[in-house]
Design a protein around this motif. Structure first.
Motif, PDB file in Angstrom:
ATOM      1  N   ALA A   1       4.405   0.768  -3.241  1.00 43.29           N
ATOM      2  CA  ALA A   1       4.335  -0.762  -3.315  1.00 43.29           C
ATOM      3  C   ALA A   1       4.014  -0.958  -1.528  1.00 43.29           C
ATOM      4  CB  ALA A   1       5.724  -2.155  -3.432  1.00 43.29           C
ATOM      5  N   SER A   2       2.594  -2.356  -1.551  1.00 42.15           N
ATOM      6  CA  SER A   2       1.824  -3.123  -0.556  1.00 42.15           C
ATOM      7  C   SER A   2       2.484  -4.412  -1.139  1.00 42.15           C
ATOM      8  CB  SER A   2       0.955  -2.206   0.404  1.00 42.15           C
ATOM      9  OG  SER A   2       0.075  -1.539  -0.853  1.00 42.15           O
TER      10      SER A   2
ATOM     11  N   SER B   1     -20.053  -1.925   5.205  1.00 46.48           N
ATOM     12  CA  SER B   1     -18.806  -3.346   5.654  1.00 46.48           C
ATOM     13  C   SER B   1     -17.152  -2.916   5.899  1.00 46.48           C
ATOM     14  CB  SER B   1     -19.041  -4.550   3.968  1.00 46.48           C
ATOM     15  OG  SER B   1     -18.999  -5.631   5.203  1.00 46.48           O
ATOM     16  N   VAL B   2     -16.889  -3.235   7.281  1.00 47.75           N
ATOM     17  CA  VAL B   2     -15.175  -2.691   7.311  1.00 47.75           C
ATOM     18  C   VAL B   2     -14.705  -4.146   7.677  1.00 47.75           C
ATOM     19  CG1 VAL B   2     -14.329  -1.274   8.479  1.00 47.75           C
ATOM     20  CG2 VAL B   2     -16.328  -0.852   8.210  1.00 47.75           C
ATOM     21  N   VAL B   3     -13.534  -3.941   6.750  1.00 47.83           N
ATOM     22  CA  VAL B   3     -13.111  -4.964   7.591  1.00 47.83           C
ATOM     23  C   VAL B   3     -11.162  -4.655   7.237  1.00 47.83           C
ATOM     24  CG1 VAL B   3     -12.479  -6.019   4.917  1.00 47.83           C
ATOM     25  CG2 VAL B   3     -11.766  -7.227   6.874  1.00 47.83           C
ATOM     26  N   SER B   4     -10.611  -5.054   7.767  1.00 48.75           N
ATOM     27  CA  SER B   4      -9.285  -4.749   8.053  1.00 48.75           C
ATOM     28  C   SER B   4      -8.482  -5.983   8.786  1.00 48.75           C
ATOM     29  CB  SER B   4      -9.347  -3.507   9.621  1.00 48.75           C
ATOM     30  OG  SER B   4     -10.592  -2.932   9.646  1.00 48.75           O
ATOM     31  N   SER B   5      -6.724  -5.145   7.913  1.00 49.80           N
ATOM     32  CA  SER B   5      -5.963  -6.337   8.821  1.00 49.80           C
ATOM     33  C   SER B   5      -4.525  -6.203   8.455  1.00 49.80           C
ATOM     34  CB  SER B   5      -6.708  -7.892   7.471  1.00 49.80           C
ATOM     35  OG  SER B   5      -5.225  -8.345   7.354  1.00 49.80           O
ATOM     36  N   PRO B   6      -4.386  -6.716   9.218  1.00 47.54           N
ATOM     37  CA  PRO B   6      -1.659  -6.396   8.992  1.00 47.54           C
ATOM     38  C   PRO B   6      -1.670  -7.342   7.439  1.00 47.54           C
ATOM     39  CG  PRO B   6      -2.520  -7.892  10.916  1.00 47.54           C
ATOM     40  CD  PRO B   6      -3.949  -7.918  10.151  1.00 47.54           C
ATOM     41  N   ILE B   7      -0.888  -6.507   7.190  1.00 47.82           N
ATOM     42  CA  ILE B   7      -0.731  -6.693   5.521  1.00 47.82           C
ATOM     43  C   ILE B   7       1.429  -7.205   5.738  1.00 47.82           C
ATOM     44  CG2 ILE B   7      -2.078  -6.443   4.450  1.00 47.82           C
ATOM     45  CD1 ILE B   7      -0.820  -3.788   3.416  1.00 47.82           C
ATOM     46  N   PRO B   8       1.894  -8.284   4.862  1.00 49.04           N
ATOM     47  CA  PRO B   8       2.792  -8.501   4.929  1.00 49.04           C
ATOM     48  C   PRO B   8       4.271  -6.923   4.461  1.00 49.04           C
ATOM     49  CG  PRO B   8       1.842 -10.250   3.963  1.00 49.04           C
ATOM     50  CD  PRO B   8       0.862  -9.298   3.752  1.00 49.04           C
ATOM     51  N   LYS B   9       3.725  -6.493   3.954  1.00 48.89           N
ATOM     52  CA  LYS B   9       4.227  -5.275   3.165  1.00 48.89           C
ATOM     53  C   LYS B   9       3.744  -3.814   3.396  1.00 48.89           C
ATOM     54  CE  LYS B   9       7.488  -3.253   0.447  1.00 48.89           C
ATOM     55  NZ  LYS B   9       8.140  -2.965  -1.207  1.00 48.89           N
TER      56      LYS B   9
END
Lengths: 577, 375
Positions: B127-128, B178-186
């Protein structure tokens, strides 16, 4: 073997061979004489394809009794006086060879009475020798009967085709003269059966109805006299919805002389470019009028070929006249709904001649298309004979392929792919001629693999393709990398589109240059597909753009872009009238 | 089956599952919505076999049961009811659903619930978790770049890579990326790389509105992705295949870099778009550096038939002057999802990709291939 001068008998037969090839040549010479004699009524009879008998009777000026024998002498003519006349030929004949040649290879009976003489003359010849001559009472005019053609030249006889073929040749010839001499009443009988008869009304259209039937005549477009550079072109041409498998129905006349000219046929083909399916030809009756001194008809004994002093101008004027007429008057093809049309009713009755004698026409104006007599009031719903599309209101889309639209004359169905193809084709052509074709760089080059033959061709044309928006680089072997494609071309279509362009170039399709094919392929692949749902805005936009094209009625492959269902047709289908 | 619920809740639930209903299917049951009691709730399900959506609506259940009824009919009827209590009951003999709301009543003929395809839920291992607002923003920045034509199916999807550091979404058609990145809570403990259909992400974006966070699961067979929010679930098939290695396409150097005010550039481009409409959407950007890092950008579009348009903007420029042409639609698509005040355009030469980046913080890169006029 010592050199000898040939005996006059042999010379005559050799010369005759040049002019008289087959029964149709006899008919041609006699018919031209009749026309030159100013006849208004010409009756032609043939038997066994003209092999046994060719008889041409006219009511022309006739031959004075004291000149009858002279008429059969070689190089004897009343049509030409001096060498200068040769450059200003106004008559069909001028060589003074026809009668002599015919007489040399057949049995000829000539009966004539000149206008102003009291009695006529009858003369009978065989193999060029006069056998008999007597005075005879008859109306003014001339009748020439040619029997047993080629009786003394068995070799010639052997080369004749079947009676039906020869009779067909004669019919084609007579038809051609009937078209260009619409004011004369021509009739042709073969083995006692009437093949054709024209009314001599002077209207080309009437003759066309007689020759081709009302169904076809309805689909013709008139070329009103079009004059440029001292050359006048007029006639009737087929709407692109009507076409033939060969060029036999392209009939050309120069100063009312039926001629064959591949260059002018080509000019006509050019004018029809992208309007007809490939390999199809229009039906054309075109009459050119230009100063006699600009045409040299003295090229071939049969005068089937002529030479123009200003060949290029003639070519251009013909092409422009045809193109203009097509652009201005091309009617939207009318949907064919099975049911008794006026034409078929008329044909069934075979009494159309009676109908045509009346005016106005007792048929519905819709069914006669644009040939509505001017006296008949134009109905509001009648589609205007114009190359422009009427204002169309988009109603919706069916089968995700056809746009339904309403216009002043009823309902129109528009093939969305074909319509967009036409729009794209004209856009691309304008871009090609102007600023250039827009192209889009690919994020990731597409690799394509080709057959060896195609690969060689592609390699040789990489530079040319750049002008069409393709940037392709060889990638070893038969593999190429496509880096840039014409704007609007879906990446999935790149290899198909290129394949088609190469295929066309390899085949070298007749009448289509590699460049044209490239544009057609591109417009096809960048056009909206059948099966795509369009929003009302998209449909409206498409129709609006189609209205702006120069030739909105066919796609570049020659398929129709739209079909018209007239109000009257719909009403009939619903039994409202 | 017998239950009652509120009209507002049922209408909302139906609108959430509604888009997953198959519109043109040979299987009639797929144009139906499944209504089933689930403890004290009513579960609504719809599927087109590619995307499935479940939604739970609070209800007062008096008798368990399930039925499928035509989606359009049910939705249109419920939407026109007053905001009051609706009583639903199934007449089992005729498979008819009876709805009653105040003085309005309807009977809708259904198809047995047994015929509705079973939607399998993967086990909860990898899970994320995403914050919904961030996820929505990321989806907006990539889905438009995904291909709509099916000639290369992988390009109709969004490449999704989950690593312990966060998530990277990438989408491309043949002309842009298009490329997008981000940290995520889990984030998951190991790297997961899948291709999610762009349509599924668009749908997720639409229905995730109220939830605070979204949990994502990938089936162990790597053929399904599962998004869970309170009261709503979305399950999608994944696109099979290998996504192109997009990282090598992103240029690392540039000869010209221009920074403009996003709103000004957008306005100039929207104007140019009007004129570019009849000219293959071509817009020309002329970047002219002045002294001190300042410069001008000239945006122009020409329609051979109708006229032309030129706009001039003050920008900051670093590097060489350049003239480059793009499809104005692609530029607009990208700029419309950039929410920073300034935007940067980097490029090497008129045949190299244009790189668009928001100025300040966010990890978003958009690449557009230039256009040419072939002579």
């Amino acid at each position: 073997m010592p050199i000898r001068i040939l005996s006059p008998e042999v010379v005559v037969r050799i010369a005759a061979g040049e002019v008289i090839e087959r029964p149709a040549s006899v008919v041609k010479e006699l018919l031209e004489n009749a026309i030159d004699a100013g006849a208004s009524e010409i009756a032609i009879e043939i038997a066994q394809g003209g092999r046994r008998l060719v008889r041409v009777s006219d009511n022309g000026c006739g031959i004075p009794a004291n000149e009858v024998e002279l008429a059969f002498a070689r190089h004897a003519t009343s049509k030409l006086r001096s060498a200068e006349d040769l450059y200003r030929i106004q008559t069909l004949g001028f060589r003074g060879e026809a009668l002599a040649s015919i007489a040399a290879v057949s049995r000829v009976t000539l009966s004539t009475r000149a206008v102003g003489e009291e009695a006529g003359t009858l003369i009978r010849l065989e193999g060029g020798r006069i056998l008999h001559r007597e005075g005879q009472g008859r109306p003014p005019g001339t009748t020439v009967a040619v029997e047993n053609l080629f009786f003394n030249t068995p070799a010639r006889l052997k080369f004749l085709r079947s009676d039906t073929t020869e009779a067909g040749q004669v019919a084609r010839l007579v038809s051609s003269y009937a078209l260009i001499y619409a004011e004369k009443r021509l009739s042709l009988e073969s083995n006692g059966r009437l093949v054709l008869r024209t009314l001599g009304t002077g209207s080309l259209y009437d003759v066309l109805v007689t020759l081709y039937g009302l169904d076809i005549a309805e689909q013709l477009i008139e070329i009103p006299p079009f004059t440029e550079e001292g050359i006048t072109v007029s006639g009737q041409i087929s709407a692109p919805s009507l076409h033939r498998a060969n060029r036999r129905d392209i009939l050309l006349f120069v100063n009312r002389r039926w001629i064959q000219d591949t260059s002018l046929s080509y000019a006509i083909g050019e004018a029809y470019r992208t309007l007809l399916p490939q390999g199809r030809h229009p039906l054309v009756v075109l009459s050119l009028t230009l100063p006699p001194e600009d045409v040299d008809v003295n090229i071939h004994p049969t005068k089937q070929e002529v030479r123009f002093r200003r060949q290029r101008e003639v070519f251009t004027v013909v092409q422009r006249a045809v193109r203009t007429a097509l652009m201005r008057q091309y009617p939207v093809p009318v949907a064919q709904i099975p049911g008794p049309s006026a034409a078929s009713r008329l044909r069934a009755g075979q009494d159309w001649r009676a109908l045509f004698a009346q005016a106005p026409l007792p048929v519905n104006p819709e069914e006669v298309g644009h040939r509505v007599p001017l006296e008949a009031p134009l109905r509001a719903e009648e589609p205007q004979p114009s190359g422009r599309l009427p204002m169309l209101r988009v109603v919706g889309q069916i089968a995700q392929t056809y746009i339904v639209a309403e216009g002043p004359g009823g309902m129109y169905l528009i093939d969305q792919h074909a319509a967009h193809e036409r729009i794209r084709y004209e856009e691309l052509r304008a871009q090609r001629a102007g600023q250039g074709v827009a192209s889009q760089e690919l994020l990731d080059p597409v690799a394509i693999e080709l057959a060896p033959q195609q690969a060689v061709l592609l390699e040789a044309n990489l530079q040319a393709l750049l002008a069409y928006g393709f940037e392709i680089i060889p990638f070893g072997g038969n593999t190429f990398l496509v880096k840039r494609v014409p704007a609007g071309l879906a990446p999935g279509d790149v290899s198909t589109a290129l394949g088609e362009m190469l295929e066309a170039a390899l085949e070298g399709k007749e009448g289509f240059s590699w460049e044209d094919q490239a544009l057609i392929t591109l417009s096809c692949h960048t056009a909206v597909r059948a099966g795509k749902a369009l929003s009302p805005e998209e449909m409206r936009d498409l129709v609006r753009q189609l209205e702006r094209t120069a030739l909105p009625h066919t796609c570049p492959h020659g398929r129709p872009t739209l079909v018209h269902f007239s109000q009257a047709q719909l009403e009939r289908q619903f039994d409202r009238r | 089956m017998k239950l009652s619920c509120l009209q507002e809740n049922l209408a909302k639930g139906l609108s959430i599952v509604g888009r997953a209903v198959a519109t043109r299917s040979t299987l009639p049951v797929l144009s139906n919505i499944l209504l089933a009691t689930d403890e004290s709730r009513l579960k609504l399900s719809a599927t087109n076999l590619e995307i499935s959506v479940n939604c739970w609506v609070g209800a007062n259940v008096t008798e368990e049961g399930a039925i499928t009824v035509p989606a359009r009919l049910l939705t249109d009827f419920v939407n026109s009811l007053p905001p009051e209590r609706i009583d639903l009951s199934l007449i089992a003999r005729t498979q008819t659903l009876n709805l009653r709301c105040g003085r309005y009543e309807a009977n809708i003929k259904g198809i047995d619930a047994q015929e509705f395809p079973i939607i399998l839920v993967p086990e909860e291992d990898k899970a994320s978790q995403f914050a919904t607002a961030d996820l929505a923003k990321m989806i907006d920045r990539v889905v438009f770049a995904a291909a709509t034509d099916e000639s290369r199916p992988v390009l109709t999807g969004v490449h999704t890579e989950l690593t312990p550091q966060g998530v990277t979404f990438a989408a491309a058609d043949s002309y842009r990326l298009s490329v997008v990145s981000s940290p995520i809570p889990k984030a998951p403990a190991e790297r997961i790389s899948i291709i999610i259909p762009a349509r599924a992400l668009q749908e997720l974006r639409r229905i995730s509105g109220e939830a605070e966070s979204v949990t994502m699961l990938v089936s162990s067979a790597r053929n399904q992705v599962f998004f869970r929010m309170p009261e709503v679930e979305l399950i999608s098939q994944l696109v099979e295949g290998t996504f192109p290695d997009y990282r090598q396409i992103i240029p690392t150097t540039y000869n010209t870099r221009m920074v403009a005010t996003t709103a000004d550039l957008l306005q100039a481009l929207r104007m140019a778009a009007i004129f570019a409409r009849d000219a293959a959407n071509i817009v020309r950007l002329q970047i002219l550096p002045n002294e001190g890092g300042m410069g001008r950008l000239i945006v122009s579009a020409t329609s051979a038939e109708h006229g032309d348009n030129v706009s001039e903007l003050d920008v900051t420029v670093e590097g060489q002057p350049i003239e480059i042409a793009f499809n104005v639609r692609y530029l607009l698509d990208a700029l419309e999802v950039i929410d920073t005040a300034q935007v940067a355009l980097e490029t090497r030469d008129p045949t190299s990709p244009g790189v668009i980046k928001p100025v300040g913080g966010q990890d978003f890169v958009h690449i557009i291939m230039p256009m040419h006029i072939a002579r």
